[in-house]
Design a protein around this motif. Structure first.
Motif, PDB file in Angstrom:
ATOM      1  N   GLU A 122     -60.463-104.749 -31.677  1.00 55.46           N
ATOM      2  CA  GLU A 122     -60.011-104.086 -32.780  1.00 55.46           C
ATOM      3  C   GLU A 122     -60.278-105.122 -33.819  1.00 55.46           C
ATOM      4  O   GLU A 122     -60.552-106.143 -33.649  1.00 55.46           O
ATOM      5  N   TRP A 123     -60.604-104.673 -35.228  1.00 56.96           N
ATOM      6  CA  TRP A 123     -60.366-105.152 -36.250  1.00 56.96           C
ATOM      7  C   TRP A 123     -60.072-104.541 -37.426  1.00 56.96           C
ATOM      8  O   TRP A 123     -60.169-103.383 -37.794  1.00 56.96           O
ATOM      9  N   ASP A 124     -59.572-105.139 -38.622  1.00 54.10           N
ATOM     10  CA  ASP A 124     -59.099-104.507 -39.800  1.00 54.10           C
ATOM     11  C   ASP A 124     -59.325-105.726 -40.912  1.00 54.10           C
ATOM     12  O   ASP A 124     -58.604-106.565 -40.929  1.00 54.10           O
ATOM     13  N   TRP A 125     -60.300-105.276 -41.787  1.00 56.08           N
ATOM     14  CA  TRP A 125     -60.636-106.239 -43.025  1.00 56.08           C
ATOM     15  C   TRP A 125     -59.381-106.190 -43.991  1.00 56.08           C
ATOM     16  O   TRP A 125     -59.403-106.993 -44.600  1.00 56.08           O
ATOM     17  N   ARG A 126     -58.571-105.202 -43.976  1.00 57.04           N
ATOM     18  CA  ARG A 126     -57.402-105.122 -44.928  1.00 57.04           C
ATOM     19  C   ARG A 126     -56.454-106.203 -44.543  1.00 57.04           C
ATOM     20  O   ARG A 126     -55.947-106.853 -45.594  1.00 57.04           O
ATOM     21  N   SER A 127     -56.366-106.755 -43.321  1.00 52.05           N
ATOM     22  CA  SER A 127     -55.274-107.653 -43.278  1.00 52.05           C
ATOM     23  C   SER A 127     -56.232-109.225 -43.341  1.00 52.05           C
ATOM     24  O   SER A 127     -55.423-110.080 -43.201  1.00 52.05           O
ATOM     25  N   LYS A 128     -57.270-109.067 -43.834  1.00 53.69           N
ATOM     26  CA  LYS A 128     -57.941-110.281 -43.877  1.00 53.69           C
ATOM     27  C   LYS A 128     -58.476-110.554 -45.236  1.00 53.69           C
ATOM     28  O   LYS A 128     -59.379-111.619 -45.838  1.00 53.69           O
ATOM     29  N   GLY A 129     -57.891-109.637 -46.210  1.00 56.34           N
ATOM     30  CA  GLY A 129     -58.003-109.838 -47.435  1.00 56.34           C
ATOM     31  C   GLY A 129     -59.243-109.160 -48.243  1.00 56.34           C
ATOM     32  O   GLY A 129     -59.591-109.645 -49.334  1.00 56.34           O
ATOM     33  N   ALA A 130     -60.107-108.668 -47.649  1.00 58.32           N
ATOM     34  CA  ALA A 130     -61.379-108.171 -48.013  1.00 58.32           C
ATOM     35  C   ALA A 130     -61.414-106.656 -48.286  1.00 58.32           C
ATOM     36  O   ALA A 130     -62.580-106.512 -48.858  1.00 58.32           O
ATOM     37  N   VAL A 131     -60.444-106.040 -48.766  1.00 61.25           N
ATOM     38  CA  VAL A 131     -60.431-104.818 -49.298  1.00 61.25           C
ATOM     39  C   VAL A 131     -59.528-104.739 -50.616  1.00 61.25           C
ATOM     40  O   VAL A 131     -58.472-105.158 -50.369  1.00 61.25           O
ATOM     41  N   LEU A 177     -61.936-111.850 -54.175  1.00 59.43           N
ATOM     42  CA  LEU A 177     -61.774-110.345 -53.982  1.00 59.43           C
ATOM     43  C   LEU A 177     -61.627-109.796 -55.389  1.00 59.43           C
ATOM     44  O   LEU A 177     -60.591-110.080 -56.132  1.00 59.43           O
ATOM     45  N   LEU A 178     -62.741-109.167 -55.955  1.00 62.22           N
ATOM     46  CA  LEU A 178     -62.726-108.663 -57.149  1.00 62.22           C
ATOM     47  C   LEU A 178     -62.668-107.096 -57.080  1.00 62.22           C
ATOM     48  O   LEU A 178     -63.538-106.690 -56.530  1.00 62.22           O
ATOM     49  N   SER A 179     -62.014-106.325 -57.641  1.00 62.77           N
ATOM     50  CA  SER A 179     -62.118-105.025 -57.866  1.00 62.77           C
ATOM     51  C   SER A 179     -63.139-104.495 -58.988  1.00 62.77           C
ATOM     52  O   SER A 179     -63.095-104.792 -60.212  1.00 62.77           O
ATOM     53  N   LEU A 180     -64.253-103.897 -58.397  1.00 65.31           N
ATOM     54  CA  LEU A 180     -65.580-103.755 -59.132  1.00 65.31           C
ATOM     55  C   LEU A 180     -65.563-102.287 -59.829  1.00 65.31           C
ATOM     56  O   LEU A 180     -64.935-101.473 -59.510  1.00 65.31           O
ATOM     57  N   SER A 181     -66.264-102.210 -60.860  1.00 63.11           N
ATOM     58  CA  SER A 181     -66.399-101.016 -61.777  1.00 63.11           C
ATOM     59  C   SER A 181     -67.367 -99.624 -61.260  1.00 63.11           C
ATOM     60  O   SER A 181     -68.527 -99.923 -61.260  1.00 63.11           O
ATOM     61  N   GLU A 182     -66.541 -98.727 -60.775  1.00 65.28           N
ATOM     62  CA  GLU A 182     -67.335 -97.479 -60.520  1.00 65.28           C
ATOM     63  C   GLU A 182     -67.926 -96.757 -61.545  1.00 65.28           C
ATOM     64  O   GLU A 182     -69.003 -96.210 -61.757  1.00 65.28           O
ATOM     65  N   GLN A 183     -67.119 -96.820 -62.963  1.00 67.36           N
ATOM     66  CA  GLN A 183     -67.635 -96.375 -63.863  1.00 67.36           C
ATOM     67  C   GLN A 183     -69.099 -96.938 -64.407  1.00 67.36           C
ATOM     68  O   GLN A 183     -69.908 -96.051 -64.878  1.00 67.36           O
ATOM     69  N   GLU A 184     -69.249 -98.168 -64.375  1.00 68.45           N
ATOM     70  CA  GLU A 184     -70.621 -98.613 -64.472  1.00 68.45           C
ATOM     71  C   GLU A 184     -71.762 -97.846 -63.980  1.00 68.45           C
ATOM     72  O   GLU A 184     -72.698 -97.614 -64.449  1.00 68.45           O
ATOM     73  N   LEU A 185     -71.404 -97.702 -62.597  1.00 72.17           N
ATOM     74  CA  LEU A 185     -72.609 -96.948 -61.819  1.00 72.17           C
ATOM     75  C   LEU A 185     -72.616 -95.286 -62.464  1.00 72.17           C
ATOM     76  O   LEU A 185     -73.651 -94.955 -62.584  1.00 72.17           O
ATOM     77  N   LEU A 186     -71.417 -94.862 -62.861  1.00 75.09           N
ATOM     78  CA  LEU A 186     -71.709 -93.309 -63.478  1.00 75.09           C
ATOM     79  C   LEU A 186     -72.487 -93.281 -64.562  1.00 75.09           C
ATOM     80  O   LEU A 186     -73.287 -92.565 -64.746  1.00 75.09           O
ATOM     81  N   THR A 190     -68.926 -99.742 -54.237  1.00 72.00           N
ATOM     82  CA  THR A 190     -68.559-100.627 -54.779  1.00 72.00           C
ATOM     83  C   THR A 190     -67.499-101.506 -53.783  1.00 72.00           C
ATOM     84  O   THR A 190     -67.151-102.572 -53.749  1.00 72.00           O
ATOM     85  N   GLY A 191     -66.768-100.605 -53.004  1.00 68.70           N
ATOM     86  CA  GLY A 191     -65.997-101.171 -51.851  1.00 68.70           C
ATOM     87  C   GLY A 191     -66.838-101.984 -50.839  1.00 68.70           C
ATOM     88  O   GLY A 191     -66.328-103.189 -50.498  1.00 68.70           O
ATOM     89  N   ASN A 192     -68.057-101.579 -50.423  1.00 70.85           N
ATOM     90  CA  ASN A 192     -68.718-102.583 -49.773  1.00 70.85           C
ATOM     91  C   ASN A 192     -69.160-103.679 -50.425  1.00 70.85           C
ATOM     92  O   ASN A 192     -69.099-105.006 -49.799  1.00 70.85           O
ATOM     93  N   VAL A 193     -69.524-103.747 -51.668  1.00 72.69           N
ATOM     94  CA  VAL A 193     -70.030-104.941 -52.555  1.00 72.69           C
ATOM     95  C   VAL A 193     -68.667-106.026 -52.651  1.00 72.69           C
ATOM     96  O   VAL A 193     -68.769-107.165 -52.591  1.00 72.69           O
ATOM     97  N   GLU A 194     -67.593-105.389 -52.844  1.00 74.16           N
ATOM     98  CA  GLU A 194     -66.269-106.078 -52.808  1.00 74.16           C
ATOM     99  C   GLU A 194     -66.107-106.907 -51.736  1.00 74.16           C
ATOM    100  O   GLU A 194     -65.824-108.143 -51.834  1.00 74.16           O
ATOM    101  N   GLY A 195     -66.274-106.347 -50.718  1.00 76.56           N
ATOM    102  CA  GLY A 195     -66.308-107.111 -49.358  1.00 76.56           C
ATOM    103  C   GLY A 195     -67.070-107.951 -49.130  1.00 76.56           C
ATOM    104  O   GLY A 195     -66.949-109.216 -48.649  1.00 76.56           O
ATOM    105  N   LYS A 229     -69.729-108.724 -40.216  1.00 77.76           N
ATOM    106  CA  LYS A 229     -70.053-108.834 -41.779  1.00 77.76           C
ATOM    107  C   LYS A 229     -69.328-108.007 -42.883  1.00 77.76           C
ATOM    108  O   LYS A 229     -69.712-108.387 -43.973  1.00 77.76           O
ATOM    109  N   GLY A 230     -68.373-107.545 -42.602  1.00 81.99           N
ATOM    110  CA  GLY A 230     -67.611-106.617 -43.559  1.00 81.99           C
ATOM    111  C   GLY A 230     -67.631-105.325 -43.614  1.00 81.99           C
ATOM    112  O   GLY A 230     -68.232-104.504 -43.007  1.00 81.99           O
TER     113      GLY A 230
END
Length: 459
Positions: free
Chosen positions: A249-258, A290-299, A276-281, A372-373
């Motif tokens: 089992e594995w969960d990146w939420r408990s490891k600070g990557a999400v 861990l940075l919350s990245l901009s989806e609006q930039e892509l739109l 953006t979720g993938n790039v954040e990880g 890898k994330g």
């Protein structure tokens, strides 16, 4: 036809089981009397959506249109008032009772963005119906709608009570006519959710969600991404597989990557949130932040993808590289519609070097994820309109891997009571699913989860 296919067809759950929308149009169905030529195409589209699935002899004709238009990014939002004339119907094979010609007054909202129309709202009633916002009307007035269906009175009373709770929970406001329409849609959706529940092979529970007052067409048009199945993605190099067996089992939420669950709103921008979720990880694993990245930039700035009309992760990765990086959510906040690009390279906090396509073998995907994330994937969103919690495992014909229409993020995997699952971060807010997460059966290629897996590369 196989017996199980016949069953699905009868239940109305098999993709393509709905009546075809392109039957010959009834005479007079394009009798236009428009206040402005600019209203021609949105009015034509609104009428086509109204008539969708109707037999040719029962289709309405649009007579008079008035409207206004306002700009929305590179698109236009049309608010239309139209008079529709439904033809008389005396054919017992089509109409249960003889129906005389009737005239309806309809309000439509049609968004035209990048040359494609989307119906955001439809509200129709008899011309002589008084439009009111009287919220004191009791919900018992909606019961006659259900009495026309082969449903018991007990069911109707219970459904009205459930709908009242839904309206309160999700803070819905309708005028009287739309409330009647939405009550009918809600009741049909509850029957559909029960059918999905009966055929699911996992532990998932389906029922009332914040999308329960939307028709299937509205939900698909507003929240999903048809480009995922219609257009080939940019070819990426295949990532090298991880030779080790994955942990159980594995969960990146408990490891600070999400980052926290986000909400794409009434916009088909899931592709941007998945990427953006993938790039954040990836940035977290390489840089420790861990940075919350901009989806609006892509739109706004990805000129290959189509903003709220959909996009492809592969194209989004290329756009990030071309632009020179991603700004943070704080610097370039989400608006949920197309705007003029205002990207500033000076404000970019994250960059990527490349992107890769991942194996379709789910064991290899699990091994890659653990090493890898989080992974960007695309799935068939069958049943997700009514998903509440548990591990979803639809029948393969209902959730075809070749009809993927929603991009999400794999953040982990494991087992619940011996049922293997993928933990999936969605982008419909925390008031959907399990606090914004979806759990899907792992190991069976459920809903095409393994078909379009990819990741950015940060060196």
């Amino acid at each position: 036809m196989a017996p199980w296919l016949q069953l699905l067809l009868l239940l109305g759950l098999l993709p393509g089981a709905a009546p075809a929308p392109n039957e010959p149009r009834a005479a007079g169905a394009q009798a236009w009397e428009l206040a402005s030529p600019e209203l021609l195409e949105p009015a034509r589209f609104a009428l086509e959506m109204y008539n969708r699935g109707r037999a040719a002899r029962t289709r309405a004709a649009l007579r008079v249109v008035r409207g206004r238009v306002r700009r929305a990014g590179r698109g236009s939002l049309y608010s239309l008032k139209a008079t529709l004339v439904e033809p008389p119907c005396n054919d017992p094979t089509v109409c249960q009772l003889p129906v005389s010609k009737k005239t309806l007054l309809c309000s439509f909202e049609v968004l035209n963005e990048l040359g494609k129309h989307m119906l955001l709202r439809r509200d129709c009633g008899p011309v002589d119906t008084k439009i009111t916002d009287d919220k004191s009307e009791t919900f018992s007035s909606f019961l006659p709608l259900l009495n026309k269906d082969p449903l018991s009175q007990d069911f109707s009373v219970k459904m009205a009570s459930i709908f009242k709770d839904f309206v309160t929970t999700y803070n819905r406001t309708y005028d009287t006519k739309e409330a009647r329409w939405r009550m009918s849609v809600f009741a049909n959706n509850m029957v559909r959710a029960q059918k999905i529940q009966a055929l699911d092979r996992g532990t998932a529970r389906y029922g009332v969600t914040k999308f329960s007052d939307l028709t299937e067409e509205e939900f698909r048009t507003i929240y999903l991404n048809p480009l995922l199945k219609e257009e080939p993605g940019k070819k990426m190099r295949l990532a090298q597989s991880i030779p080790d067996l994955p942990p159980p089992e594995w969960d990146w939420r408990s490891k600070g990557a999400v980052t926290k669950v986000k909400d794409q709103g009434m916009c088909g921008s899931c592709w941007a949130f998945s990427v953006t979720g993938n790039v954040e990880g990836q940035w977290f694993l390489k840089r420790g932040a861990l940075l919350s990245l901009s989806e609006q930039e892509l739109l706004d700035c990805d000129k290959v993808d189509k903003a709220c009309l959909g996009g492809l992760p592969s194209s989004a990765y290329s756009a990030i590289r071309t632009l020179g990086g991603l700004e943070t959510e704080d610097d370039y906040s989400y608006r949920g519609h197309l705007q003029t690009c205002s990207f500033s390279a000076v404000k970019a906090k994250v960059y990527i070097n490349d992107s890769v396509e991942l194996s379709q073998n789910e064991q290899k995907l699990a091994a890659w994820l653990a090493k890898k994330g989080p992974i960007s994937v695309a799935i068939n969103a069958f049943g997700m309109q009514f998903y509440r919690h548990g591990i979803s495992h639809p029948l393969r014909p209902l959730c075809s891997p070749w009809l993927i229409d929603h991009a999400v993020l794999l953040v982990g995997y494991g087992n619940r009571s011996a049922t293997p699952f993928w933990a999936i971060k969605n982008s419909w807010g925390t008031d959907w699913g399990e606090e914004g997460y979806y759990y899907l059966h792992r190991g069976s290629g459920a809903c095409g989860v393994n078909i379009m897996a990819s990741s950015a590369v940060v060196d």
